[in-house]
Design a protein around this motif. Structure first.
Motif, PDB file in Angstrom:
ATOM      1  N   ALA A 126       0.856  -1.180   0.000  1.00 25.25           N
ATOM      2  CA  ALA A 126       0.000   0.000   0.000  1.00 25.25           C
ATOM      3  C   ALA A 126       0.892   1.230   0.000  1.00 25.25           C
ATOM      4  N   PHE A 127       0.455   2.271  -0.680  1.00 22.58           N
ATOM      5  CA  PHE A 127       1.177   3.529  -0.660  1.00 22.58           C
ATOM      6  C   PHE A 127       0.532   4.443   0.376  1.00 22.58           C
ATOM      7  N   VAL A 128       1.358   4.991   1.266  1.00 21.92           N
ATOM      8  CA  VAL A 128       0.837   5.843   2.341  1.00 21.92           C
ATOM      9  C   VAL A 128       1.551   7.197   2.300  1.00 21.92           C
ATOM     10  N   PHE A 129       0.844   8.224   2.784  1.00 23.59           N
ATOM     11  CA  PHE A 129       1.291   9.599   2.580  1.00 23.59           C
ATOM     12  C   PHE A 129       1.276  10.360   3.903  1.00 23.59           C
ATOM     13  N   PRO A 130       2.402  11.037   4.226  1.00 24.72           N
ATOM     14  CA  PRO A 130       2.560  11.642   5.553  1.00 24.72           C
ATOM     15  C   PRO A 130       1.711  12.884   5.776  1.00 24.72           C
ATOM     16  N   GLY A 131       1.562  13.216   7.059  1.00 25.95           N
ATOM     17  CA  GLY A 131       0.812  14.396   7.457  1.00 25.95           C
ATOM     18  C   GLY A 131       1.716  15.473   8.018  1.00 25.95           C
ATOM     19  N   GLN A 132       1.093  16.453   8.640  1.00 23.84           N
ATOM     20  CA  GLN A 132       1.833  17.597   9.145  1.00 23.84           C
ATOM     21  C   GLN A 132       2.816  17.171  10.237  1.00 23.84           C
ATOM     22  N   GLY A 133       3.953  17.824  10.261  1.00 29.09           N
ATOM     23  CA  GLY A 133       5.021  17.446  11.173  1.00 29.09           C
ATOM     24  C   GLY A 133       6.200  16.856  10.433  1.00 29.09           C
ATOM     25  N   SER A 134       5.971  16.402   9.198  1.00 24.21           N
ATOM     26  CA  SER A 134       7.057  15.825   8.398  1.00 24.21           C
ATOM     27  C   SER A 134       7.782  16.869   7.552  1.00 24.21           C
ATOM     28  N   GLN A 135       7.294  18.116   7.560  1.00 18.87           N
ATOM     29  CA  GLN A 135       7.890  19.140   6.702  1.00 18.87           C
ATOM     30  C   GLN A 135       9.278  19.558   7.209  1.00 18.87           C
ATOM     31  N   ALA A 136      10.145  19.905   6.257  1.00 24.58           N
ATOM     32  CA  ALA A 136      11.486  20.395   6.579  1.00 24.58           C
ATOM     33  C   ALA A 136      11.991  21.212   5.393  1.00 24.58           C
ATOM     34  N   VAL A 137      12.697  22.294   5.677  1.00 23.98           N
ATOM     35  CA  VAL A 137      13.267  23.102   4.602  1.00 23.98           C
ATOM     36  C   VAL A 137      14.199  22.226   3.765  1.00 23.98           C
ATOM     37  N   GLY A 138      14.049  22.320   2.463  1.00 26.46           N
ATOM     38  CA  GLY A 138      14.837  21.506   1.541  1.00 26.46           C
ATOM     39  C   GLY A 138      14.071  20.338   0.958  1.00 26.46           C
ATOM     40  N   MET A 139      12.906  20.049   1.507  1.00 20.81           N
ATOM     41  CA  MET A 139      12.164  18.885   1.028  1.00 20.81           C
ATOM     42  C   MET A 139      11.744  19.081  -0.427  1.00 20.81           C
ATOM     43  N   GLY A 140      11.918  18.026  -1.209  1.00 17.59           N
ATOM     44  CA  GLY A 140      11.529  18.045  -2.614  1.00 17.59           C
ATOM     45  C   GLY A 140      12.578  18.605  -3.554  1.00 17.59           C
ATOM     46  N   ARG A 141      13.604  19.287  -3.024  1.00 16.30           N
ATOM     47  CA  ARG A 141      14.574  19.950  -3.903  1.00 16.30           C
ATOM     48  C   ARG A 141      15.360  18.941  -4.743  1.00 16.30           C
ATOM     49  N   GLU A 142      15.831  17.853  -4.128  1.00 21.77           N
ATOM     50  CA  GLU A 142      16.590  16.853  -4.894  1.00 21.77           C
ATOM     51  C   GLU A 142      15.725  16.222  -5.977  1.00 21.77           C
ATOM     52  N   LEU A 143      14.469  15.982  -5.669  1.00 26.90           N
ATOM     53  CA  LEU A 143      13.571  15.423  -6.686  1.00 26.90           C
ATOM     54  C   LEU A 143      13.440  16.378  -7.868  1.00 26.90           C
ATOM     55  N   ALA A 144      13.263  17.666  -7.569  1.00 28.88           N
ATOM     56  CA  ALA A 144      13.088  18.654  -8.631  1.00 28.88           C
ATOM     57  C   ALA A 144      14.349  18.774  -9.488  1.00 28.88           C
ATOM     58  N   GLU A 145      15.519  18.660  -8.863  1.00 34.10           N
ATOM     59  CA  GLU A 145      16.777  18.771  -9.602  1.00 34.10           C
ATOM     60  C   GLU A 145      17.035  17.538 -10.472  1.00 34.10           C
ATOM     61  N   ALA A 146      16.542  16.382 -10.025  1.00 32.24           N
ATOM     62  CA  ALA A 146      16.840  15.126 -10.728  1.00 32.24           C
ATOM     63  C   ALA A 146      15.789  14.751 -11.771  1.00 32.24           C
ATOM     64  N   PHE A 147      14.552  15.185 -11.574  1.00 29.59           N
ATOM     65  CA  PHE A 147      13.467  14.704 -12.439  1.00 29.59           C
ATOM     66  C   PHE A 147      12.586  15.868 -12.891  1.00 29.59           C
ATOM     67  N   GLU A 148      12.429  15.991 -14.202  1.00 32.95           N
ATOM     68  CA  GLU A 148      11.606  17.071 -14.735  1.00 32.95           C
ATOM     69  C   GLU A 148      10.163  16.959 -14.269  1.00 32.95           C
ATOM     70  N   VAL A 149       9.639  15.744 -14.181  1.00 29.98           N
ATOM     71  CA  VAL A 149       8.241  15.578 -13.783  1.00 29.98           C
ATOM     72  C   VAL A 149       8.011  16.119 -12.374  1.00 29.98           C
ATOM     73  N   ALA A 150       8.999  16.000 -11.503  1.00 28.57           N
ATOM     74  CA  ALA A 150       8.872  16.562 -10.149  1.00 28.57           C
ATOM     75  C   ALA A 150       8.890  18.089 -10.209  1.00 28.57           C
ATOM     76  N   ARG A 151       9.821  18.638 -10.988  1.00 29.54           N
ATOM     77  CA  ARG A 151       9.901  20.096 -11.115  1.00 29.54           C
ATOM     78  C   ARG A 151       8.590  20.668 -11.661  1.00 29.54           C
ATOM     79  N   LEU A 152       8.026  20.004 -12.652  1.00 29.88           N
ATOM     80  CA  LEU A 152       6.764  20.461 -13.238  1.00 29.88           C
ATOM     81  C   LEU A 152       5.611  20.352 -12.245  1.00 29.88           C
ATOM     82  N   THR A 153       5.662  19.344 -11.394  1.00 26.82           N
ATOM     83  CA  THR A 153       4.635  19.190 -10.352  1.00 26.82           C
ATOM     84  C   THR A 153       4.666  20.375  -9.404  1.00 26.82           C
ATOM     85  N   PHE A 154       5.861  20.755  -8.967  1.00 32.58           N
ATOM     86  CA  PHE A 154       5.979  21.897  -8.055  1.00 32.58           C
ATOM     87  C   PHE A 154       5.542  23.193  -8.733  1.00 32.58           C
TER      88      PHE A 154
END
Length: 313
Positions: A4-32
């Protein structure tokens, strides 16, 4: 292997999150970028660079966490052909993570999800004046002990269980004075520890009714499709696919208890062996091991996690 795929809630946030995904994958950058456009806000810059105090604001943290989860899920789909119908039995999410789960599984558009979570964060923040509500984690408590402490501490005020996360970690929510009484009661009754949480509002309790009303109005005008696989809902710890039922449960979820422990156990009973946490942090993976040691859990946050996971398919 059933997962099953599960998705986190509040409290998991941190500055920098998602940046590596955006740098490595165009689909992530486009999502943001799509989320930024939907909100007319440079949320991605806030996620990647901070400042932390702005990211922690509920109205920013909620859509930001969803954006990372959906970006990571889209990377899995584009890079590895991950298909919910083929590779998962269920989706589930912790509190705001339900919106991430529903978006990832095709029930909401990304733009609608971002706007709904922005509104949800604003409405939850406005529902209770600052200082009038609080939350506390009762460490070492089971659900029955937590319910007993909350009931005895209420004394005519709101004090209820907000999150049944795992055996030994139950969160209560309500009026500030009632939560203070509950912390004292927890010590008197021999619990390991009761910790006041640093939160901006008392989530998942009846004090959130104004926010529930706001979400009912917002959700009434949004198109919801049947998700690719059933959502195990926070409120019922049971599967749901019907769009109208999903809409109703999302409204109830604002004031109701997150039955995470029961949700995980339900998925195990249905044959799920692995929970794949998609998005920021590793909170749900950690809870999985506490709920049932027979379940395995993996977290997917960055490019290395994506590569590692895709090898298991």
């Amino acid at each position: 292997m059933s997962r099953a795929f599960v998705f986190p809630g509040q409290g998991s946030q941190a500055v920098g999150m998602g940046r590596e995904l955006a740098e490595a994958f165009e689909v992530a950058r486009l999502t943001f970028e799509e989320v930024d456009d939907a909100l007319n806000q440079r949320l991605s810059r806030l996620m990647f660079e901070g400042p932390e105090e702005d990211l922690l604001l509920t109205e920013n943290a909620q859509p930001a966490l969803m954006a990372v989860s959906v970006a990571a899920m889209r990377v899995l789909t584009s890079e590895g052909g991950v298909d919910f119908a083929k590779h998962a039995a269920f989706v589930a999410g912790h509190s705001l993570g339900e919106y991430s789960a529903l978006c990832a599984a095709g029930a909401f558009t990304l733009s609608d999800t971002a706007r709904l979570l922005k509104l949800r964060g604003q409405a939850m923040q406005k529902a209770v004046p600052v200082g009038k509500g609080a939350m506390a984690a009762l460490l070492g408590a089971d659900i029955e002990q937590a319910q007993s402490i909350a009931a005895d501490a209420a004394q005519g005020e709101v004090c209820t269980v907000a999150n049944d996360n795992s055996v030994g970690q139950v969160v209560i929510s309500g009026a500030t004075e009632a939560i203070d009484r509950a912390v004292v009661l927890a010590a008197e009754r021999g619990l390991k520890r009761a910790v006041r949480l640093t939160v901006s509002a008392p989530f998942h309790c009846p004090l959130m009714q104004p926010a529930a009303d706001a979400m009912a109005e917002a959700l009434a005008s949004v198109t919801i499709s049947a998700p690719a696989v059933p959502l195990v809902a926070n409120i019922t710890a049971a599967p749901v696919s019907d769009p109208n039922e999903i809409r109703r449960l999302l409204v109830e979820q604002v004031t109701g208890m997150v039955r995470w422990r029961e949700s995980v156990l339900f998925m195990k009973e249905q044959g799920v062996e692995t929970l794949v946490e998609v998005g920021a942090g590793k909170v749900l993976a950690g809870l999985t091991k506490r709920i049932d040691k027979e379940l395995s859990a993996v977290s997917i946050q960055g490019p290395a996690d994506v590569e590692s996971f895709l090898k298991t398919l």
